[in-house]
Write a protein that holds these residues in place. Sequence first.
Motif, short mmCIF file in Angstrom:
data_model
loop_
_atom_site.label_atom_id
_atom_site.label_comp_id
_atom_site.label_asym_id
_atom_site.label_seq_id
_atom_site.Cartn_x
_atom_site.Cartn_y
_atom_site.Cartn_z
N UNK A 479 0.82 -1.21 0.00
CA UNK A 479 0.00 0.00 0.00
C UNK A 479 0.86 1.26 0.00
N UNK A 480 1.94 1.25 0.78
CA UNK A 480 2.81 2.41 0.82
C UNK A 480 3.44 2.68 -0.55
N UNK A 481 3.92 1.63 -1.17
CA UNK A 481 4.57 1.80 -2.48
C UNK A 481 3.56 2.25 -3.53
N UNK A 482 2.35 1.72 -3.46
CA UNK A 482 1.31 2.13 -4.40
C UNK A 482 0.96 3.61 -4.19
N UNK A 483 0.85 4.03 -2.94
CA UNK A 483 0.57 5.44 -2.64
C UNK A 483 1.69 6.33 -3.14
N UNK A 484 2.92 5.88 -2.96
CA UNK A 484 4.09 6.66 -3.39
C UNK A 484 4.08 6.84 -4.91
N UNK A 485 3.87 5.74 -5.64
CA UNK A 485 3.84 5.82 -7.11
C UNK A 485 2.70 6.72 -7.58
N UNK A 486 1.55 6.59 -6.92
CA UNK A 486 0.40 7.41 -7.32
C UNK A 486 0.71 8.89 -7.16
N UNK A 487 1.33 9.25 -6.03
CA UNK A 487 1.67 10.66 -5.80
C UNK A 487 2.66 11.15 -6.84
N UNK A 488 3.71 10.38 -7.09
CA UNK A 488 4.72 10.81 -8.06
C UNK A 488 4.12 10.96 -9.44
N UNK A 489 3.25 10.04 -9.82
CA UNK A 489 2.63 10.14 -11.15
C UNK A 489 1.75 11.38 -11.24
N UNK A 490 0.94 11.64 -10.19
CA UNK A 490 0.06 12.81 -10.21
C UNK A 490 0.87 14.10 -10.21
N UNK A 491 1.92 14.15 -9.38
CA UNK A 491 2.73 15.37 -9.31
C UNK A 491 3.43 15.63 -10.64
N UNK A 604 13.79 15.03 -13.98
CA UNK A 604 14.54 15.48 -12.80
C UNK A 604 13.64 15.64 -11.59
N UNK A 605 12.44 16.17 -11.81
CA UNK A 605 11.51 16.34 -10.70
C UNK A 605 11.12 14.98 -10.11
N UNK A 606 10.76 14.07 -10.97
CA UNK A 606 10.35 12.74 -10.52
C UNK A 606 11.47 12.08 -9.71
N UNK A 607 12.70 12.16 -10.21
CA UNK A 607 13.83 11.52 -9.52
C UNK A 607 14.11 12.19 -8.18
#
Length: 689
Positions: A479-491, A604-607
Motif C-alpha cells: 500500500x505504501x509503495x502504491x501510494x508513493x507511485x500514485x503521488x509521483x505520477x500525479x505530481x 529530474x523532478x520525478x527523480x
Amino acid sequence: MQDASASARPEAARPAARHPDLLGEGLDGFAPITERRATLRAALADLGRVGDATAARGALRLTAQLDALEPCVTFIGQVKAGKTSLINAMVGWPGLLPEDVNPWTSVVTSLHLAPAPQTLAGEARFRFFDREEWARLVEKGGRLGELASRAGAEDELDKVRRQVERMREKSQGRLGRRFELLLGQEHRYSAFDLGLVERYVCLGDDFADDEHGADARFEAAGRFADITKSADLQVDHAAMPLRLCLRDTPGVNDTFLMREQITIGAIRESRLCVLVLSAHQALSSVDMALIRLIATVKARDVVIFVNRIDELSDPVPQVAEIRAAIRATLQAQNGPVDAPILFGSAIWAAHALGGTLPALPEDSRRALQRLARERFAGGEDPQTQLRGVWDMSGLPALYRTLAERLNEGAGREALDRIARSTANLARSIGAAQGTALPAGARPTVGRAELEARIMTLSHRAEEALVRVIDREQTEFRTRLERSHRSFLDRATAALIAHLETEGEDTVWTYEPTGLRMLLRTACQLFGTRMQAAARSVLDELARDVAAVYRNALGLDGAFTVEAPDPPRIGPPVDIACTIALDVKGSWWRRWWTRRRGHGAFAADFHAMIRDDTLPILDALRHDHAERVRADLMATLAGFVEDQREIVEALTCKDEVAPDALDVALRRKARQDRLQAIESAMTTMLKEAA
C-alpha cells in the motif's frame, strides 16, 4: 556511562515559588486515575496477604508495574513560544529550566515528577549524541543538507557546510581531547540546579583562557550543549497525585532540521502532545511544520495551548479571533480540528506562584485586568487575587485537560492491563484454594506437564501472530509503495500540464499534502488490521489456556482467563518529516531556471522527489512496522509470563493443619476475599470500557 564526581554535584535547590499551594488547582482532574490506582493497590495488597508465596510474588510484581506508571506529555512549538516557561510554571518552579536558551540547542529535557513532601531536585542524567548521529550532522549538514544536496541547491548546501564547520570547531574548542570520548556517553548527578542544567542544554559564551583552570572551564554554561541529546531530571513534587513526565522539546524551526527528527522521536514515545503557540503568531507559516507533526496524532491525544496572551492589547475579542483562526488553519491543513484549544500566560502563572503580581509589566497588567475586570475591580484579598491570576494563566485548565485525556487514554489502558493480570491471578489462587475445585479434587497433572501444555499453546499463538504480522506488513509495504507511485505520477502529470499551459518561464510549486494523506491512510488501515488480528489471536489463546486449566485441574466452566488488550499503535510521525517540496525558498526558483525542455523538468523532478521521499517510506515500512511488531510480541510474552505464576498457584497444595475446622474457616475467608478482588477488577474493567 559516567558519573559526575562528588565535588561537582550541586546541592538540591528549592523552588522559588512562594505559593506552591496554587499547584493543587487543576490536579483534581487526575482523581479518576488515582482512585483506580488506589483500588488496584488495595486489591494487590489483599492478594499478597490472603494468597500463598506465589500470590505474594505476583502481587509484588504487579504493584511494581503500578508504581512505575508514568504517563508522558511532550510539548512542542516554535522557539520563543514559551514552552519552557510554561513547563517551569506547571512544575511550580519558575526558572528551573533555562528559558532563554540559544535556539541552536537541540536537547529534549524530560522532567519526571513524583509525589513527595516538598519540591526538590533529584537525580539528573544527560545523554550525548552517538557517533552516527553526530556524523550525520557534521558530514551531511543534517536533514537540510541532505535536502539541499538532492535538490541541487548548491548555495544552500554551502551555507549549511559553513555553519556545520563553525559548529564543529566550537564543539572541539569547548571540549578539547574529551570531545570524541564523550560521544555516546552520559553524565549522571545525584542532584541538580539551574547552573548544572545550563551547562548541558544552553549555549553560553566561549570559555576563558586556560589560565583560569580546568574547574572554571568545566563550570562554564553550555560546555556540553553542542553534543547533548537529552536531559532527564527527577523532581519530587508535593502536589502531584501520580508520577508524570513533562517533556520539553526544542523548537522545530532549526537550521539543520535536526530538532525536527528529535521532536519526532519524542512524540513517538509519548501518548499526549501539547502544541504551544504564541498568541502573537499562532499558526504562522513557520508553524506548518508543527501542523504536520500533530496531524499524525489522534485529536484526542493533542492539546493546543496558546501562550503569552499577556502580550495581547485586548485579550477578550482577540482570544476568540485567534481560536477561530486556528480552527480554520487546522481544517485547511488537515490537522486535528477537534483538539482542545486553551489560552493562558506562563508569565502570569510565574508571578502568581512567586507572589509578585505588583511586579507585572504594565502591558501585562492591563491585559490581565481587561480579561477579568470584575475580579480586579478592587477590594479582593491578596490570596483571592493570586488564585484568580493562577486560574487565568490557563494552567489549571491545561492540567485538567491533560488529566481527562490520560483518564481516557494511556492511564486507563495501563491500569486495565494491571487489572486484568490481577483478576487472573486472584481467580487462579481462588481455584487452587477451593473456590472452583470440587470437594476433594486435586490436580490430575503435575506442574511441569501443565507448564508444557501452556507453552505448547503459547508457541502456537506466537506462530499465528507472526504469520499475521508478516502478512499485514507485506500488504502495508504494498500500500505504501502504491501510494508513493500514485503521488509521483500525479505530481509529474501536474508539472507537465503546467509546462504545457504556462510554459517554462512561470515557476510552479506543488504541495506534498496529498502524499502525506495517502501514507497516513495506509498507516491507519495497517494499525486497525494489526490490532484486530492480534486481538483474535490473544482471545483464542486465553480461551485455550483456560480450557487447559479446567481439564487438567477439574475446574468448572466458570473458570476463565482474561486476554490482554492489543497495545496501542503509535502515530506514524515519520510522515511529518520535511521534504524538498516543503522548503519554499530561493533554491526552488534556481532549480526551475536551470532546466530546459519538458522532458528534463519531468525526469529530474520525478527523480528528486522520489529520492527525497523514499526515506519516509523506509521509516514507515521498517521502523514503524517493526515497532508495532515488537509491541505485539511483547504483549504476548507478558501474557505467557503471567501464566507461569498462575500455573504455580493452581498446582500448589495447602499445608495440613491440626485443626481441620480452623483450616476450613481460614480457607473460606480467603475464598471470599479472592472473589471480592476478582469482582472488583471485573467491575473496574467494565466501567473503563
